[in-house]
Design an enzyme around this catalytic site. Structure first.
Site, PDB file in Angstrom:
ATOM      1  N   ASP A  14       0.824  -1.216   0.000  1.00  0.00           N
ATOM      2  CA  ASP A  14       0.000   0.000   0.000  1.00  0.00           C
ATOM      3  C   ASP A  14       0.856   1.264   0.000  1.00  0.00           C
ATOM      4  O   ASP A  14       0.736   2.118   0.872  1.00  0.00           O
ATOM      5  CB  ASP A  14      -0.957  -0.026   1.189  1.00  0.00           C
ATOM      6  CG  ASP A  14      -1.985  -1.135   1.069  1.00  0.00           C
ATOM      7  OD1 ASP A  14      -3.074  -0.867   0.571  1.00  0.00           O
ATOM      8  OD2 ASP A  14      -1.672  -2.277   1.459  1.00  0.00           O
ATOM      9  N   ASP A  54      -1.450  -2.047  -4.414  1.00  0.00           N
ATOM     10  CA  ASP A  54      -1.640  -0.595  -4.334  1.00  0.00           C
ATOM     11  C   ASP A  54      -0.321   0.160  -4.387  1.00  0.00           C
ATOM     12  O   ASP A  54      -0.034   1.019  -3.560  1.00  0.00           O
ATOM     13  CB  ASP A  54      -2.422  -0.204  -3.072  1.00  0.00           C
ATOM     14  CG  ASP A  54      -3.929  -0.397  -3.226  1.00  0.00           C
ATOM     15  OD1 ASP A  54      -4.358  -0.757  -4.333  1.00  0.00           O
ATOM     16  OD2 ASP A  54      -4.658  -0.185  -2.244  1.00  0.00           O
ATOM     17  N   HIS A 123      -6.637  -0.194  -5.689  1.00  0.00           N
ATOM     18  CA  HIS A 123      -6.349   1.085  -6.339  1.00  0.00           C
ATOM     19  C   HIS A 123      -5.617   0.886  -7.658  1.00  0.00           C
ATOM     20  O   HIS A 123      -5.565   1.813  -8.477  1.00  0.00           O
ATOM     21  CB  HIS A 123      -5.524   1.974  -5.410  1.00  0.00           C
ATOM     22  CG  HIS A 123      -6.336   2.623  -4.348  1.00  0.00           C
ATOM     23  ND1 HIS A 123      -6.678   3.958  -4.367  1.00  0.00           N
ATOM     24  CD2 HIS A 123      -6.901   2.122  -3.226  1.00  0.00           C
ATOM     25  CE1 HIS A 123      -7.410   4.244  -3.303  1.00  0.00           C
ATOM     26  NE2 HIS A 123      -7.551   3.144  -2.590  1.00  0.00           N
ATOM     27  N   HIS A 242      -3.766  -4.231   1.781  1.00  0.00           N
ATOM     28  CA  HIS A 242      -5.023  -3.479   1.813  1.00  0.00           C
ATOM     29  C   HIS A 242      -5.305  -2.854   3.172  1.00  0.00           C
ATOM     30  O   HIS A 242      -5.846  -1.763   3.252  1.00  0.00           O
ATOM     31  CB  HIS A 242      -6.212  -4.348   1.399  1.00  0.00           C
ATOM     32  CG  HIS A 242      -7.515  -3.596   1.291  1.00  0.00           C
ATOM     33  ND1 HIS A 242      -7.691  -2.562   0.407  1.00  0.00           N
ATOM     34  CD2 HIS A 242      -8.689  -3.715   1.954  1.00  0.00           C
ATOM     35  CE1 HIS A 242      -8.919  -2.093   0.523  1.00  0.00           C
ATOM     36  NE2 HIS A 242      -9.542  -2.759   1.462  1.00  0.00           N
ATOM     37  N   HIS A 244      -4.312  -0.777   6.263  1.00  0.00           N
ATOM     38  CA  HIS A 244      -3.278   0.245   6.425  1.00  0.00           C
ATOM     39  C   HIS A 244      -2.649   0.267   7.815  1.00  0.00           C
ATOM     40  O   HIS A 244      -1.635   0.938   8.019  1.00  0.00           O
ATOM     41  CB  HIS A 244      -3.850   1.623   6.090  1.00  0.00           C
ATOM     42  CG  HIS A 244      -3.957   1.868   4.618  1.00  0.00           C
ATOM     43  ND1 HIS A 244      -3.881   3.127   4.061  1.00  0.00           N
ATOM     44  CD2 HIS A 244      -4.119   1.010   3.570  1.00  0.00           C
ATOM     45  CE1 HIS A 244      -3.993   3.028   2.748  1.00  0.00           C
ATOM     46  NE2 HIS A 244      -4.147   1.756   2.426  1.00  0.00           N
TER      47      HIS A 244
END
Length: 576
Positions: A14, A54, A123, A242, A244
């Site tokens: 991420d 991401d 994303h 995914h 955070h």
């Protein structure tokens, strides 16, 4: 655990490069975070970097974002360092989506010194012709994309096989899928993990996923997450992207029949919530045969994020406030807010690392309830203006929240009450509930799945321009109208005779359309039932077939994500 048979792997996830790129103070934070990950990989002399999805914040990243990421990858990935491990998979098994079906460090046209393996995240989602931004970087040789599947109905996961001395790794990956669909695919045994016929037990087996980890919806029968118990027990390690919140701790692992979950968290904060306030880190894995050691590598350049809640009524429940519509300078709430912000700033200064930026990002959620509802709330913009030289996000500093008595519940329209919303409620839950309730009042033509996909694409950044949004909505409606017309054309008109009255034709069509609308409403009632396609087995649409309805199960309240996880990777797409 140092030897010629020990894999050294840096794990991150991420990175969200390009996040807030146009904002004046924090615009470079995402690139700083990703570069620090690359720097640690170089300093730790790892064999390769493993990313959990991401890499980009937008599915179609800006040109400036692509340029900056290209610069970083060229600086840290290219080089003449020897690669101390072997790639043992059949390349077409793991890179079959690409014209260049080979691992980058075995390509004679490339000079790779630091390999990167990555899956895609939500994303990085598909756009256009099923391509990701990551496809360009895979095909240009900067990284190795694996775990890419376009059909959730048939996911056959073949491992990336790596060998270093006496240690062998089987690296499996599933790029982001809609949580409901992936959960149902697991339930229906549509996910197949390929294993090796020989010496499979000798491999250290890693699965990389990018999904919701705890339940994120109370309105979906699947809970909108990937249950841990669905993951096969033969895995040694699950790298969970995914989420955070950084959950990396120093530890040692010996195979026990239960996978260990490593949640690296993000390298940049994309929302202001408790999860993002946890200090950022990467993870250094050392794997030898079937043993593993994890060391936490703090990301020392990441900007501080502080989140707190000021519940005015809990702070002073006995306050006497006269009902008014006009704010005055002497109002007590503003004094309490400034006091709280001052405490947060002092905490930030006390804990700031040597390499962290001077200005922190702060979010104070101010709750008005009880007698505090008698006065108008503070204006966040005016409060933030007073701290513009002390925080990185003055316009986002304050978030006002109201807790009203039952009799003052506000309605979103369609029967959805604001007071019933939870921190786990998603925009898709609101859409489903709105369509469900409005369908009872005559709205039933649009099928839920099509509308939900449209909302998802707009929220995730796949659809960005106004023209694209209009075209996408028009296509959803046109597709569904074509569905209706196809069904109407299949009606058995012959039984009406050679010259039937218009009223009989109208009656037959109205009955068929009514049955289809009922089907749409049933679909809304049952989250697990897929929308009926044009090539349905229902040949006789006016038959007297009854449709059994599956009862929708609710996620138990005890399994709902706790209050501390207030914002779940919603990012600033939904923040104020």
């Amino acid at each position: 655990m140092s030897s010629n048979s020990t894999f050294r792997i840096l794990v991150s996830s991420d990175n969200h490069t390009g996040y807030a790129e146009d904002k004046p103070i924090i615009g470079n934070d995402s690139f700083d975070g990703f570069e620090e990950v690359l720097q640690h990989a170089k300093e730790q002399d790892v064999d390769f970097i493993l990313l959990g999805g991401d890499l980009f914040h937008k599915s179609e990243p800006d040109r400036s974002t692509v340029h900056k990421v290209t610069e970083l990858l060229r600086d840290y990935v290219l080089g003449d360092r020897d690669i101390p491990f072997e790639f043992m998979s059949e390349p077409g098994d793991v890179f079959g989506f690409s014209k260049f079906q080979r691992v980058n460090f075995e390509d004679s046209n490339l000079n790779i010194g630091m390999p990167i393996f990555t899956i895609h995240g939500n994303h990085d989602d598909f756009s256009g012709k099923g391509l990701l931004a990551l496809d360009n970087f895979h095909d240009s040789g900067y990284l190795n994309l694996f775990g890419k599947f376009t059909d959730v109905e048939k996911i056959e996961v073949k491992p990336v096989l790596l060998c270093k001395g006496q240690t062998k790794i089987a690296l499996y990956g599933i790029g982001h899928q809609r949580d409901d669909r992936l959960c149902r695919a697991f339930n229906l045994d549509k996910i197949k993990f390929f294993t090796l016929p020989e010496d499979f037990d000798d491999y250290f087996k890693i699965l990389v996923v990018h999904q919701n980890r705890p339940p994120r919806s109370t309105l979906r029968s699947t809970g909108s997450y990937l249950p841990f118990e669905k993951i096969p027990k033969f895995f040694d390690l699950v790298v969970w992207g995914h989420e955070h919140a950084c959950q990396v701790e120093d530890m040692e692992y010996e195979r026990s029949g239960e996978p260990y979950i490593l949640q690296p968290g993000s390298s940049v904060a994309t929302s202001l919530c408790p999860d993002e306030s946890i200090p950022k880190a990467a993870a250094l894995l050392q794997i030898k045969k079937t043993s593993m050691k994890i060391n936490k590598i703090p990301l020392e350049r990441s900007r501080q994020v502080l989140f707190d809640v000021l519940d005015l009524n809990k702070k002073d429940p006995h306050v006497k406030l006269t009902k008014t519509q006009v704010r005055t300078k002497e109002m007590k709430d503003e004094k309490m807010i400034h006091e709280k912000i001052g405490n947060m700033l002092r905490e930030a200064e006390k804990n700031r690392g040597d390499h962290q930026p001077d200005l922190p990002r702060i979010r104070l959620k101010v709750i008005y309830s009880g007698p505090w509802l008698n006065i108008p709330p503070v204006k966040p913009a005016l409060i933030g203006e007073k701290y513009k030289s002390r925080v990185a996000n003055p316009s986002e500093l304050i978030k006002v929240h109201f807790v009203r008595p039952e009799k003052e519940k506000k309605n979103l329209g369609g029967g959805i009450e604001l007071s019933n919303l939870m921190d786990t409620t998603t925009v898709f839950d609101l859409l489903r509930e709105s369509i469900k309730q409005r369908a009872q009042n005559g709205l039933g033509l649009l099928q839920l799945d099509g509308m939900e996909e449209l909302v998802k694409e707009q929220c995730s950044g796949v659809i960005t321009k106004v023209g694209m949004k209009k075209d996408a909505l028009r296509k959803v409606i046109d597709d569904q109208m074509e569905n209706y017309m196809t069904r109407i054309k299949r009606l058995d008109m012959e039984k009406l005779g050679e010259h039937p009255p218009v009223s009989e034709i109208r009656g037959l069509v109205e009955y068929a359309v009514g049955e289809m609308i009922k089907g749409n409403q049933n679909q809304t009632e049952n989250a697990d039932v897929s929308s009926t396609s044009v090539n349905s087995n229902d040949e006789n649409l006016v038959s007297d077939k009854s449709t059994s309805q599956t009862q929708r199960k609710r996620v138990p309240e005890s399994s709902v994500v706790p209050d501390s996880l207030e914002v779940i990777d919603v990012d600033d797409d939904f923040s104020d």
